[in-house]
Design an enzyme around this catalytic site. Structure first.
Site, PDB file in Angstrom:
ATOM      1  N   HIS A 135      76.494  50.426 -36.963  1.00  0.00           N
ATOM      2  CA  HIS A 135      76.321  49.742 -35.688  1.00  0.00           C
ATOM      3  C   HIS A 135      77.299  48.570 -35.602  1.00  0.00           C
ATOM      4  O   HIS A 135      77.914  48.182 -36.592  1.00  0.00           O
ATOM      5  CB  HIS A 135      74.896  49.197 -35.548  1.00  0.00           C
ATOM      6  CG  HIS A 135      73.843  50.242 -35.442  1.00  0.00           C
ATOM      7  ND1 HIS A 135      72.705  50.058 -34.691  1.00  0.00           N
ATOM      8  CD2 HIS A 135      73.731  51.478 -35.983  1.00  0.00           C
ATOM      9  CE1 HIS A 135      71.931  51.132 -34.769  1.00  0.00           C
ATOM     10  NE2 HIS A 135      72.531  52.005 -35.561  1.00  0.00           N
ATOM     11  N   GLU A 181      75.315  46.964 -39.854  1.00  0.00           N
ATOM     12  CA  GLU A 181      75.935  46.270 -38.735  1.00  0.00           C
ATOM     13  C   GLU A 181      77.265  45.732 -39.247  1.00  0.00           C
ATOM     14  O   GLU A 181      77.304  44.882 -40.129  1.00  0.00           O
ATOM     15  CB  GLU A 181      75.035  45.140 -38.249  1.00  0.00           C
ATOM     16  CG  GLU A 181      73.640  45.583 -37.811  1.00  0.00           C
ATOM     17  CD  GLU A 181      73.615  46.107 -36.374  1.00  0.00           C
ATOM     18  OE1 GLU A 181      74.660  46.005 -35.686  1.00  0.00           O
ATOM     19  OE2 GLU A 181      72.553  46.589 -35.947  1.00  0.00           O
TER      20      GLU A 181
END
Length: 319
Positions: free
Chosen positions: A69, A160
């Site tokens: 992500h 992330e």
């Protein structure tokens, strides 16, 4: 899988660092809130993209995975959702394999160029060691990593990787340089723990046999695949494994698990059942919100056939 939501990505017109309309698919659904949720009935309509991924997870034997992500710089691990039995009242939703998940997240963050610092995005929360329990960051219903761990028998973390959701293409080489070592070290962790087959006395592989470590029974019991294979990610230490074949009792085995990634192979141990009945697929995995007590879930808790031995092994020491 390069992208779970290619339509959303292509439809995006505003490439803003901190907001992305590309989060949603053509139907306006957030696909990382679209998976079945074991803790809450999230009442979502499963999207075609989500169903395709579910089918993929159920038809392959995945052991370790990560989903990538943007929007922060942190390694986040399950559970993303929870209830009082998992510690949600204390702001942390703990799985039975919490130690393994912390190890996986820290393996990635510590080998990343800067993730381990925990505060690289300025306006984001500070993450000690560059990792976080998903629920401790914020509660998420219907996420992919919880689904993978509960229903797919696969340990997954969420990575992330950029403070900006849409970094420019000119930065791709720098992103590769920052993540290369972390990706390689993370992939090596697929060799943690124990692997093997469950066989009948004539050497035939037995599918659908529950194999779990005592004290680590999963919400949805982990079972052998169609080849009789099982995989359990475990940190180095001593564990009692319990193989339970429906209608044929259980076998216990105590194993000393070494630091397997160093040798690029998990410890291998095969279970052999002298007598076994026909093993029908038992779809005992939950489909509704359940679970106030993990202990009542797994069938592999009260063995009836005991083969207990100690194997001495040289202890060498991926929102």
């Amino acid at each position: 899988m390069p992208s779970m939501n290619p339509d959303g990505f292509e439809a995006t017109t505003v490439h803003d660092c901190y907001y992305s309309e590309g989060r949603f698919n053509k139907n306006g659904e957030d696909l990382n809130r679209n998976f079945p949720d074991v803790f809450n009935s999230n009442n979502v309509t499963i999207q075609p993209e989500t169903q395709a991924v579910i089918n993929w997870i159920q038809n392959e034997t995945f052991v370790l995975s990560a989903n990538l992500h943007g929007g922060a710089l942190v390694a986040s691990y399950t559970f993303d959702n929870g209830n009082p039995a998992t510690g949600s009242l204390r702001g942390y939703s703990r799985s039975r394999d919490d130690d393994v998940f912390i190890h996986l997240a820290r393996t990635y963050s510590s080998n990343h160029a800067s993730m381990y610092k925990g505060n690289e995005c300025g306006n984001k929360p500070v993450f000690p060691y560059g990792i976080t329990n998903g629920y401790a960051w914020y509660q998420l219903k219907g996420g992919m990593q919880d689904y993978n761990y509960i229903w797919g028998q696969c340990f997954e973390i969420t990575l992330e990787l950029s403070c900006c959701k849409y970094p420019p293409a000119s930065q791709l080489q720098a992103f590769w340089n920052d993540n290369k070592a972390a990706l390689i070290e993370y992939i090596k962790q697929v060799h943690l723990g124990v692997k093997g087959q469950v066989l009948g006395r004539h050497g035939q592989p037995l599918p659908n046999v529950i194999v779990e470590a005592k004290g680590r029974e999963h919400i949805c019991p982990y079972r052998t695949n169609r080849h009789g294979e099982y995989y359990l990610l475990l940190l180095p230490g001593s564990y009692v494994l319990n193989a339970t074949a429906p209608g044929s009792g259980s076998i216990l085995k105590t194993l000393l698990v070494p630091n397997s990634p160093e040798n690029f192979s998990a410890l291998k141990y095969d279970f052999v059942f002298p007598e076994v009945s026909t093993l029908a697929r038992d779809a005992s995995c939950p489909t509704k919100s359940l679970y106030q007590d993990f202990e009542s879930i797994s069938a592999a808790v009260k063995p009836t056939l005991h083969f207990l031995a100690l194997v001495t092994v040289l202890y060498t020491v991926f929102k």
